[in-house]
Design a protein around this motif. Structure first.
Motif, PDB file in Angstrom:
ATOM      1  N   SER A  24       0.835  -1.205   0.000  1.00  0.00           N
ATOM      2  CA  SER A  24       0.000   0.000   0.000  1.00  0.00           C
ATOM      3  C   SER A  24       0.870   1.255   0.000  1.00  0.00           C
ATOM      4  O   SER A  24       0.527   2.249  -0.641  1.00  0.00           O
ATOM      5  CB  SER A  24      -0.966   0.009   1.188  1.00  0.00           C
ATOM      6  OG  SER A  24      -0.285   0.160   2.397  1.00  0.00           O
ATOM      7  N   CYS A  29      -1.704   3.975  -1.550  1.00  0.00           N
ATOM      8  CA  CYS A  29      -3.127   3.765  -1.275  1.00  0.00           C
ATOM      9  C   CYS A  29      -3.328   3.370   0.189  1.00  0.00           C
ATOM     10  O   CYS A  29      -2.388   3.217   0.945  1.00  0.00           O
ATOM     11  CB  CYS A  29      -3.703   2.711  -2.213  1.00  0.00           C
ATOM     12  SG  CYS A  29      -3.033   1.052  -1.983  1.00  0.00           S
ATOM     13  N   PHE A  31      -4.250   1.043   3.384  1.00  0.00           N
ATOM     14  CA  PHE A  31      -4.050  -0.340   3.821  1.00  0.00           C
ATOM     15  C   PHE A  31      -5.002  -0.642   4.961  1.00  0.00           C
ATOM     16  O   PHE A  31      -5.121   0.133   5.913  1.00  0.00           O
ATOM     17  CB  PHE A  31      -2.607  -0.551   4.287  1.00  0.00           C
ATOM     18  CG  PHE A  31      -2.374  -1.880   4.948  1.00  0.00           C
ATOM     19  CD1 PHE A  31      -2.512  -3.062   4.237  1.00  0.00           C
ATOM     20  CD2 PHE A  31      -2.030  -1.957   6.292  1.00  0.00           C
ATOM     21  CE1 PHE A  31      -2.304  -4.297   4.842  1.00  0.00           C
ATOM     22  CE2 PHE A  31      -1.806  -3.185   6.900  1.00  0.00           C
ATOM     23  CZ  PHE A  31      -1.945  -4.347   6.174  1.00  0.00           C
ATOM     24  N   THR A  88      -7.955   2.681  -4.883  1.00  0.00           N
ATOM     25  CA  THR A  88      -7.380   1.371  -4.544  1.00  0.00           C
ATOM     26  C   THR A  88      -7.256   1.225  -3.038  1.00  0.00           C
ATOM     27  O   THR A  88      -6.943   2.178  -2.335  1.00  0.00           O
ATOM     28  CB  THR A  88      -5.967   1.222  -5.181  1.00  0.00           C
ATOM     29  OG1 THR A  88      -6.068   1.410  -6.592  1.00  0.00           O
ATOM     30  CG2 THR A  88      -5.365  -0.146  -4.903  1.00  0.00           C
ATOM     31  N   VAL A  89      -7.475   0.002  -2.577  1.00  0.00           N
ATOM     32  CA  VAL A  89      -7.227  -0.338  -1.176  1.00  0.00           C
ATOM     33  C   VAL A  89      -6.561  -1.711  -1.139  1.00  0.00           C
ATOM     34  O   VAL A  89      -6.890  -2.593  -1.935  1.00  0.00           O
ATOM     35  CB  VAL A  89      -8.525  -0.302  -0.329  1.00  0.00           C
ATOM     36  CG1 VAL A  89      -9.522  -1.342  -0.791  1.00  0.00           C
ATOM     37  CG2 VAL A  89      -8.230  -0.492   1.147  1.00  0.00           C
ATOM     38  N   VAL A  90      -5.608  -1.864  -0.240  1.00  0.00           N
ATOM     39  CA  VAL A  90      -4.945  -3.148  -0.009  1.00  0.00           C
ATOM     40  C   VAL A  90      -5.440  -3.681   1.324  1.00  0.00           C
ATOM     41  O   VAL A  90      -5.474  -2.946   2.318  1.00  0.00           O
ATOM     42  CB  VAL A  90      -3.407  -3.001   0.008  1.00  0.00           C
ATOM     43  CG1 VAL A  90      -2.739  -4.311   0.400  1.00  0.00           C
ATOM     44  CG2 VAL A  90      -2.893  -2.510  -1.337  1.00  0.00           C
TER      45      VAL A  90
END
Length: 186
Positions: A24, A29, A31, A88-90
């Motif tokens: 991330s 992005c 996390f 986006t996300v992790v």
């Protein structure tokens, strides 16, 4: 709105949190560590049937499938909220069985947000995983005892039709990150 969720999955000791946090950061992005989404009220009340019950886990009692529902729902809700303002996300999440992954694939039905989910499963030999778990337990860095490793390995289902990409978590972190980044859109 559409977004992308990258799930770093695997059994305990595989390196999900480390890899997810580093990924991330590299991607710039958000996390989410799945361990942070266990229902706090249930933990405080020491109700056994929740995903994250330190009492249950530390005593070496494996979780049942019903333990995971509220936890997975909380992760999905958080991802959906983040995707409203971030592309986006992790997420670091064990996601050992297909129904758990299906829950992560489902957008919050009460939201207009939709997202694409990619899964990367970190894998290592059982002896490596057990050693990592022993080291973390000895330093108090994690709740899960090595005695539960076999139950997690037994639960792990990797269905070929899901397109889960496996990653050797014994590689150096930079190699793992490069591999994941080069396969994000696969």
């Amino acid at each position: 709105m559409a977004g992308r969720v990258i799930v770093i999955m695997g059994v305990s000791g595989s390196g999900k949190t480390t890899v997810g946090a580093c990924l991330s950061e590299d991607l710039g992005c958000v996390f989410l560590d799945g361990d942070d989404f266990h229902p706090q009220s249930n933990i405080e009340e020491l109700i056994i049937c929740v995903m994250w019950d330190p009492e249950k886990m530390s005593k070496g009692i494996p979780l049942c499938d019903s333990d995971r529902g509220p936890w997975l729902g909380a992760i999905c809700q958080a991802a959906t909220q983040i995707l409203l303002t971030n592309p986006t996300v992790v997420i670091a999440c064990s996601a050992l069985k297909r129904p758990f992954r299906d829950a992560l694939r489902a957008a919050n039905p009460h939201s207009s947000a939709a997202y694409h989910v990619s899964f990367f499963c970190l894998q290592a030999p059982a002896c490596v995983l057990a050693d990592r778990m022993r080291q973390r337990s000895a330093t108090g860095l994690h709740f899960m005892p090595p005695s539960l490793l076999q139950s997690q390995l037994s639960l792990l289902e990797l269905d070929d039709d899901e397109g889960i990409i496996t990653v050797d978590s014994t590689w150096p972190i930079h190699a793992i990150l490069n591999f994941i980044k080069s396969n994000i859109n696969c």
